[in-house]
Scaffold this motif. Structure first.
Motif, PDB file in Angstrom:
ATOM      1  N   PRO A  75      56.471-142.602 -33.316  1.00 15.28           N
ATOM      2  CA  PRO A  75      55.100-142.757 -33.812  1.00 15.28           C
ATOM      3  C   PRO A  75      54.474-144.025 -33.239  1.00 15.28           C
ATOM      4  O   PRO A  75      55.167-145.025 -33.073  1.00 15.28           O
ATOM      5  CB  PRO A  75      55.264-142.907 -35.331  1.00 15.28           C
ATOM      6  N   LYS A  80      49.777-132.496 -38.012  1.00 14.34           N
ATOM      7  CA  LYS A  80      50.911-132.948 -38.816  1.00 14.34           C
ATOM      8  C   LYS A  80      50.391-133.712 -40.035  1.00 14.34           C
ATOM      9  O   LYS A  80      49.721-134.727 -39.902  1.00 14.34           O
ATOM     10  CB  LYS A  80      51.798-133.854 -37.957  1.00 14.34           C
ATOM     11  N   PRO A 125      59.771-132.536 -33.939  1.00 15.10           N
ATOM     12  CA  PRO A 125      59.472-133.574 -32.935  1.00 15.10           C
ATOM     13  C   PRO A 125      60.671-133.872 -32.024  1.00 15.10           C
ATOM     14  O   PRO A 125      60.494-134.139 -30.830  1.00 15.10           O
ATOM     15  CB  PRO A 125      59.101-134.796 -33.783  1.00 15.10           C
ATOM     16  N   ASP A 182      54.968-139.123 -31.325  1.00 16.05           N
ATOM     17  CA  ASP A 182      55.663-138.083 -32.098  1.00 16.05           C
ATOM     18  C   ASP A 182      54.804-136.850 -32.407  1.00 16.05           C
ATOM     19  O   ASP A 182      55.326-135.739 -32.443  1.00 16.05           O
ATOM     20  CB  ASP A 182      56.317-138.652 -33.365  1.00 16.05           C
ATOM     21  N   ASP A 183      53.500-137.032 -32.621  1.00 18.84           N
ATOM     22  CA  ASP A 183      52.662-135.849 -32.871  1.00 18.84           C
ATOM     23  C   ASP A 183      52.530-134.996 -31.606  1.00 18.84           C
ATOM     24  O   ASP A 183      52.452-133.765 -31.678  1.00 18.84           O
ATOM     25  CB  ASP A 183      51.268-136.251 -33.371  1.00 18.84           C
ATOM     26  N   ASN A 184      52.502-135.650 -30.448  1.00 21.61           N
ATOM     27  CA  ASN A 184      52.494-134.901 -29.190  1.00 21.61           C
ATOM     28  C   ASN A 184      53.813-134.152 -29.008  1.00 21.61           C
ATOM     29  O   ASN A 184      53.836-133.004 -28.562  1.00 21.61           O
ATOM     30  CB  ASN A 184      52.282-135.842 -27.998  1.00 21.61           C
ATOM     31  N   GLY A 192      47.974-136.675 -38.019  1.00 25.11           N
ATOM     32  CA  GLY A 192      47.745-136.714 -36.581  1.00 25.11           C
ATOM     33  C   GLY A 192      47.759-135.310 -36.016  1.00 25.11           C
ATOM     34  O   GLY A 192      48.052-134.348 -36.722  1.00 25.11           O
ATOM     35  N   ALA A 193      47.446-135.206 -34.734  1.00 27.36           N
ATOM     36  CA  ALA A 193      47.465-133.896 -34.098  1.00 27.36           C
ATOM     37  C   ALA A 193      47.890-134.030 -32.650  1.00 27.36           C
ATOM     38  O   ALA A 193      47.631-135.045 -32.005  1.00 27.36           O
ATOM     39  CB  ALA A 193      46.089-133.237 -34.171  1.00 27.36           C
TER      40      ALA A 193
END
Ligand SMILES: [Zn+2]
Length: 412
Positions: free
Chosen positions: A154, A218, A388, A194-196, A224-225
């Protein structure tokens, strides 16, 4: 060999695209003959044959016997050799390091989770190294067949330099995580936000498999996205695309840490959902939740609310319905902006199921226009808490040429 397939010019680009097309077809449709590969990709037989040869040499593809004759000689068939190598994906979470080891099908063979306590002065980087060592020790293949290590972290990540530019959870600034790990592990190492990584995992191997345009939202302590456009991660120049937390969804809502009012994160993050439930319980709402927390509303958390909503508790259902409506307003903005095929919702809150998703779908229909609103599907994530880490492992495969850059979009 790191960066083997870094695209540096037109010739390499075309070569990589052709290789991706052949590899994707073999992964999705194998066993398949070279003649069929040439026909389906519209490449010349000579080009298709030479790419298959290269993939066999890389041990990504293997012969799988003879196919039926179509009048002439029986053709040799080729299939993806998913067990030729292993990959490691590690997700640094707020109180846990979670690592998976998988073959090239991205299905975890070994999962290791180690909790830590930051207040107790935990050395998180050391813990990451320990988890990687344990995974390597548990690998069914020798170390030479480890394709690489991916990390989902993150924060603001410089993926090219492998540096955590900033991560508030651990007060990390300019932490050269890739170089630190490279001192201990002689294998390609990649780092992603981490969202990616979640979007890569869900997009390529979870709910989004075979779909070209995906947004993965998420919902956790924060919001996040990750955005996949035409099968590729859309990162933006600062790797900061998809920061949807402060989309305005309720001008009369409570104040957010950013100073504005009614931001999406302030309405649907796990703490925000719990806060609304706690407030309701304190005001005397009747709910099975009261019994579960010994009449101390402050102990209510989002997983409890989600489960209670799913089990038919009217109060919890109402909290999730509200959350779903705000989520829908946020998603409508994404749909109007990006026209995705699919929006995947991840995080513990998804345990609520339809009490959360149905209101979101309804609001999206109301607030989007024309084809994008008709097209988009809103679904729950499939890979759970490992997503993730699986996404980080997926990143290794795309970078090392074991997965088409664009995933399986267009191959289904
Ligand atoms: Zn805000």
């Amino acid at each position: 060999m790191a960066r083997r397939y870094l695209i540096t010019g037109d010739v390499q680009l075309v070569r990589r695209l052709n290789r991706d097309a052949i590899l994707g077809l073999i992964r999705e449709r194998g066993p398949i003959s070279r003649t069929d590969l040439a026909r389906l990709t519209k490449l010349t037989p000579a080009t298709a044959f030479s790419i298959v040869e290269e993939l066999v040499q890389d041990r990504l593809v293997q012969e799988s016997g003879m196919g039926p004759s179509r009048g002439g000689r029986r053709p040799m068939l080729f299939e993806f050799n998913s067990r030729s190598q292993v990959i490691i994906g590690v997700n640094i979470r707020s109180a846990q390091v979670l690592g998976v080891l998988a073959y090239l099908d991205a299905k975890p063979q070994v999962t290791i989770a180690r909790d830590y306590d930051l207040k107790g002065g935990a050395d998180v980087v050391q813990l990451v190294k320990d988890v990687i060592r344990e995974l390597i020790a548990a690998s069914p293949l020798p170390t030479a067949q480890l394709m690489g290590i991916g990390l989902a972290v993150p924060g603001l990540i410089d993926v090219d330099r492998g540096v955590v530019v900033q991560s508030e959870n651990w007060d990390w600034e300019e932490l050269p995580l890739r170089d630190i790990l490279a001192e201990d592990f002689d294998t390609p190492i990649y780092i992603e936000e981490d969202d990616n990584a979640l979007a890569l995992g869900e997009g390529f191997f979870g709910a989004g498999r075979g779909v070209s345009n995906v947004v993965c939202v998420k919902i956790g302590r924060g919001l996040g996205a990750g955005i996949v456009v035409n099968g590729m991660l859309f990162r933006g120049p600062d790797n900061a695309a998809g920061e949807i937390a402060h989309i305005l969804v309720d001008p009369d809502g409570p104040q957010c840490t950013c100073g504005n009012y009614g931001c999406l994160v302030r309405m649907i993050s796990a703490p925000a959902i719990a806060e609304r439930a706690i407030k309701g319980l304190k005001q005397g709402a009747i709910s099975s939740l009261s019994g579960r927390v010994g009449d101390d509303p402050e102990k209510v958390n989002v997983a409890m609310i989600a489960e209670a909503a799913n089990a038919g508790d009217a109060f919890a259902h109402q909290i999730m319905e509200e959350t779903g409506r705000y989520l829908g307003i946020g998603i409508a903005t994404l749909v109007n902006l990006l026209n995705p095929d699919l929006v995947i919702i991840g995080g513990g809150v998804i345990l609520a199921g339809s009490p959360l998703l149905e209101p979101a779908r309804h609001v999206v229909k109301l607030r989007t226009f024309g084809a994008p609103g008709e097209r988009v599907r809103i679904v729950a994530a499939q890979l759970g808490v490992e997503a993730p880490a699986i996404g980080a492992a997926t990143l290794v495969m795309t970078q090392e040429g074991a997965l088409p850059t664009r995933g399986f979009a267009g191959f289904d």
